[in-house]
Design a protein around this motif. Structure first.
Motif, PDB file in Angstrom:
ATOM      1  N   PHE A  76       0.826  -1.204   0.000  1.00 16.81           N
ATOM      2  CA  PHE A  76       0.000   0.000   0.000  1.00 16.81           C
ATOM      3  C   PHE A  76       0.867   1.262   0.000  1.00 16.81           C
ATOM      4  N   VAL A  77       2.032   1.189   0.631  1.00 16.69           N
ATOM      5  CA  VAL A  77       2.965   2.325   0.582  1.00 16.69           C
ATOM      6  C   VAL A  77       3.432   2.554  -0.854  1.00 16.69           C
ATOM      7  N   CYS A  78       3.807   1.475  -1.548  1.00 13.84           N
ATOM      8  CA  CYS A  78       4.265   1.587  -2.936  1.00 13.84           C
ATOM      9  C   CYS A  78       3.166   2.102  -3.855  1.00 13.84           C
ATOM     10  N   SER A 131     -13.169  -7.182  12.562  1.00 16.70           N
ATOM     11  CA  SER A 131     -12.354  -6.078  12.074  1.00 16.70           C
ATOM     12  C   SER A 131     -11.323  -5.686  13.119  1.00 16.70           C
ATOM     13  N   TYR A 132     -10.138  -5.296  12.653  1.00 15.34           N
ATOM     14  CA  TYR A 132      -9.113  -4.781  13.556  1.00 15.34           C
ATOM     15  C   TYR A 132      -9.347  -3.319  13.900  1.00 15.34           C
ATOM     16  N   VAL A 165      -4.600  -0.443  10.257  1.00 20.84           N
ATOM     17  CA  VAL A 165      -4.078   0.503   9.268  1.00 20.84           C
ATOM     18  C   VAL A 165      -4.371  -0.004   7.854  1.00 20.84           C
ATOM     19  N   ILE A 166      -4.156  -1.308   7.627  1.00 16.70           N
ATOM     20  CA  ILE A 166      -4.444  -1.912   6.322  1.00 16.70           C
ATOM     21  C   ILE A 166      -5.924  -1.775   5.993  1.00 16.70           C
ATOM     22  N   GLU A 167      -6.773  -1.994   6.985  1.00 17.45           N
ATOM     23  CA  GLU A 167      -8.221  -1.859   6.752  1.00 17.45           C
ATOM     24  C   GLU A 167      -8.588  -0.419   6.392  1.00 17.45           C
ATOM     25  N   GLY A 171     -10.040  -0.349   2.706  1.00 19.61           N
ATOM     26  CA  GLY A 171     -11.490  -0.466   2.751  1.00 19.61           C
ATOM     27  C   GLY A 171     -11.968  -1.895   2.888  1.00 19.61           C
ATOM     28  N   MET A 172     -11.032  -2.822   3.127  1.00 23.06           N
ATOM     29  CA  MET A 172     -11.352  -4.242   3.328  1.00 23.06           C
ATOM     30  C   MET A 172     -10.937  -4.662   4.728  1.00 23.06           C
ATOM     31  N   ASP A 173     -11.523  -5.731   5.243  1.00 20.95           N
ATOM     32  CA  ASP A 173     -10.999  -6.272   6.485  1.00 20.95           C
ATOM     33  C   ASP A 173      -9.636  -6.895   6.209  1.00 20.95           C
TER      34      ASP A 173
END
Length: 219
Positions: A76-78, A131-132, A165-167, A171-173
């Protein structure tokens, strides 16, 4: 038998010997060399049913998912969806209202490197939730161990926050993002220790059960 076959047999024999020596209940080994994949399996996937381990048996991910979570964050950073120096308060609103304001100033980079000052582990009522993002709310009620960036302290909680953070970025779990953005494109069929998504409880392949082997040999 050719040299390659003899070498394969030697590797398999050593694998079996080490499994017996260290009293491992069930194990797999895969060796990829010179374009050839050799797979080995031994022992039990379940001491309850006596089901053997095969090369298709799934071993659920545990703490090894940290490097996979880190890889997904970097993906996601890239893609420009995250910045390593983004403060957590901007990504996870609950941390912007944390009891200890220092938690909200910690960055994605510091979570990845275990330098965010986050406690190692926490327990709360919805640990097995879908969810986290909810985990972030529980973390917000915890004090920081030290100001972010001051020291290293291994933290399972920090990597759960990376799941949140990824969620926020995807926009996904976390489970869906890990499955669809990283594992499936690599040809990996995951076996999660816990998968709260509806309809995901049934495994499509055999999965090894957790177990403990006590000193006296009792399982």
């Amino acid at each position: 038998m050719g040299a390659e076959g003899a070498e394969r047999d030697a590797v398999g024999a050593l694998f079996e010997e080490l499994v017996r020596e260290h009293r491992v209940t069930g194990a797999q080994l895969a060796v990829y060399r010179d374009g050839t994949l050799s797979e080995y399996a031994t022992g039990l996937a379940s001491v309850r049913t006596g089901e053997p381990v095969t090369t298709r048996t799934g071993f659920p991910f545990g703490s090894v998912t940290k490097f996979l979570t880190a890889e997904l964050v970097m993906q996601f950073v890239c893609d420009g969806d995250l910045d390593l120096d983004d403060p957590l308060a901007g990504l996870l609103p609950d941390l912007g209202r944390a009891a200890d304001p220092a938690l909200g100033t910690a960055t994605v980079r510091q979570l990845l490197s275990h330098t965010a000052g986050v406690v190692d582990s926490i327990e709360y009522d919805e640990m097995r939730g879908p969810s986290y993002r909810r985990f972030a709310g529980a973390c917000a009620r915890q004090p920081a161990l030290f100001p972010p960036g001051l020291a290293f302290s291994y933290s399972n909680t920090g990597y759960c926050l990376l799941g949140a953070v990824i969620e926020a970025a995807s926009g996904m779990d976390w489970w869906t993002a890990m499955d669809s953005c990283l594992l499936r494109p690599l040809g990996i069929e995951p076996a999660f220790l816990h998968d709260p998504r509806p309809g995901q409880g049934g495994a499509t392949r055999p999965v090894a059960e957790g177990h403990a082997l006590r000193a006296g040999g009792e399982r």
